[in-house]
Design an enzyme around this catalytic site. Structure first.
Site, PDB file in Angstrom:
ATOM      1  N   GLY A 139      72.547 -82.206 -13.673  1.00 45.35           N
ATOM      2  CA  GLY A 139      71.478 -81.995 -14.759  1.00 45.35           C
ATOM      3  C   GLY A 139      70.328 -81.231 -14.043  1.00 45.35           C
ATOM      4  O   GLY A 139      69.176 -81.316 -14.768  1.00 45.35           O
ATOM      5  N   SER A 140      70.423 -80.520 -13.176  1.00 47.91           N
ATOM      6  CA  SER A 140      69.236 -79.815 -12.458  1.00 47.91           C
ATOM      7  C   SER A 140      68.481 -78.857 -13.438  1.00 47.91           C
ATOM      8  O   SER A 140      67.269 -78.738 -13.611  1.00 47.91           O
ATOM      9  CB  SER A 140      69.594 -79.062 -11.394  1.00 47.91           C
ATOM     10  N   ILE A 183      82.713 -76.604 -27.488  1.00 47.77           N
ATOM     11  CA  ILE A 183      81.985 -76.838 -28.486  1.00 47.77           C
ATOM     12  C   ILE A 183      82.829 -76.749 -29.767  1.00 47.77           C
ATOM     13  O   ILE A 183      83.224 -75.647 -30.100  1.00 47.77           O
ATOM     14  CB  ILE A 183      80.699 -76.096 -28.945  1.00 47.77           C
ATOM     15  N   HIS A 229      74.872 -69.366 -17.757  1.00 45.88           N
ATOM     16  CA  HIS A 229      76.258 -69.067 -17.099  1.00 45.88           C
ATOM     17  C   HIS A 229      75.720 -68.524 -15.730  1.00 45.88           C
ATOM     18  O   HIS A 229      74.860 -67.791 -15.703  1.00 45.88           O
ATOM     19  CB  HIS A 229      76.906 -68.339 -17.903  1.00 45.88           C
ATOM     20  N   GLU A 275      68.591 -69.709 -12.394  1.00 49.08           N
ATOM     21  CA  GLU A 275      69.046 -70.451 -13.872  1.00 49.08           C
ATOM     22  C   GLU A 275      67.668 -71.148 -14.110  1.00 49.08           C
ATOM     23  O   GLU A 275      67.540 -71.392 -15.325  1.00 49.08           O
ATOM     24  CB  GLU A 275      70.175 -71.393 -13.445  1.00 49.08           C
TER      25      GLU A 275
HETATM   26  C1  GRF Z   1      74.858 -74.455 -13.365  1.00 51.68           C
HETATM   27  O1  GRF Z   1      75.250 -73.681 -12.512  1.00 51.68           O
HETATM   28  C2  GRF Z   1      75.386 -73.886 -14.691  1.00 51.68           C
HETATM   29  O2  GRF Z   1      75.185 -72.296 -14.501  1.00 51.68           O
HETATM   30  C3  GRF Z   1      76.546 -74.166 -14.851  1.00 51.68           C
HETATM   31  O3  GRF Z   1      76.769 -75.453 -14.610  1.00 51.68           O
HETATM   32  C4  GRF Z   1      75.729 -75.730 -13.416  1.00 51.68           C
HETATM   33  C5  GRF Z   1      74.998 -77.054 -14.199  1.00 51.68           C
HETATM   34  O4  GRF Z   1      74.306 -77.497 -13.115  1.00 51.68           O
HETATM   35  N1  GRF Z   1      77.129 -73.900 -16.149  1.00 51.68           N
HETATM   36  P1  GRF Z   1      73.193 -78.696 -13.294  1.00 51.68           P
HETATM   37  O5  GRF Z   1      74.164 -79.771 -13.998  1.00 51.68           O
HETATM   38  O6  GRF Z   1      72.005 -78.009 -14.526  1.00 51.68           O
HETATM   39  O7  GRF Z   1      72.548 -78.768 -12.143  1.00 51.68           O
END
Ligand code: GRF
Length: 200
Positions: free
Chosen positions: A11-12, A93, A109, A179
């Protein structure tokens, strides 16, 4: 705009949205609920710690995808959700949900789509493929979700350099920083688009 966040892991990215909201970098957005297919995921813990309704929902709990989709739609409607953010959500989904939320589901992504997307391209595998190909740069993409994996119109993308001694882990770390920047920014754009009523 009421947003639901779906995630399967630590969940980062969700945490980065909450931080951006607290710092006023995301406006006009309320997180109505968090849903995870993994009952012990970090993202559900973060939701609970922030008094946000947290739900464990998995297709395994339902006899068919149809009934899973109906339960998902009922949950979203019960919380007046306008848009869905996939923040590390590893499950498909259902088509009925994509139809009901056309151009109102976004996904983060960890690569420069359309490269390194699609079935099997998730998590560390993405960065392994980028290094394997010898690419000099990578990055992260936020895109609208449609019926095909990692395929919809791109909202935001940001590049990072691939360094000579990168491992998949070191590249993943550099991409994750991006991200955490572009997902909140994309959420703000989506909120502006929906609040301005262009629900096309
Ligand atoms: C992230 O690297 C995202 O790009 C991918 O999964 C990972 C999720 O990381 N879809 P987090 O759970 O948000 O830390």
């Amino acid at each position: 705009m009421n947003a639901a966040v779906f995630g399967s892991g630590r969940g980062s990215n969700f945490q980065s949205i909450l931080a951006a909201m607290k710092e006023g970098r995301v406006e006009g957005v309320t997180i109505s609920l968090v849903m995870s297919n993994n009952s012990s995921s970090g993202i559900l813990e973060i939701a609970r710690a922030n008094a946000i309704p947290a739900f464990h929902l998995s297709q395994k709990q339902f006899p068919s995808e149809e009934q899973y989709a109906h339960a998902l739609l009922a949950l979203l409607r019960a919380h007046a959700v306008d848009a869905i953010v996939l923040a590390g959500f590893m499950k498909r989904i259902p088509a009925q949900v994509i139809k009901a939320f056309r151009k109102r589901i976004i996904n983060i992504h960890p690569a420069l789509l359309p490269k390194y997307g699609g079935q099997g391209m998730f998590g560390i595998h993405v960065h392994e493929a980028v290094l394997q190909a010898g690419d000099r740069e990578s990055g992260a993409t936020v895109h609208y979700v449609d019926e095909q994996y990692d395929h919809g119109e791109i909202l935001l993308q940001e590049r990072v350099p691939v360094m000579p001694h990168d491992t998949p882990e070191s590249l993943a770390e550099r991409v994750l920083i991006v991200e955490h920047r572009i997902l909140p920014a994309a959420l703000t754009r989506l909120s502006a688009a929906l609040n301005n009523g262009d629900k096309k």
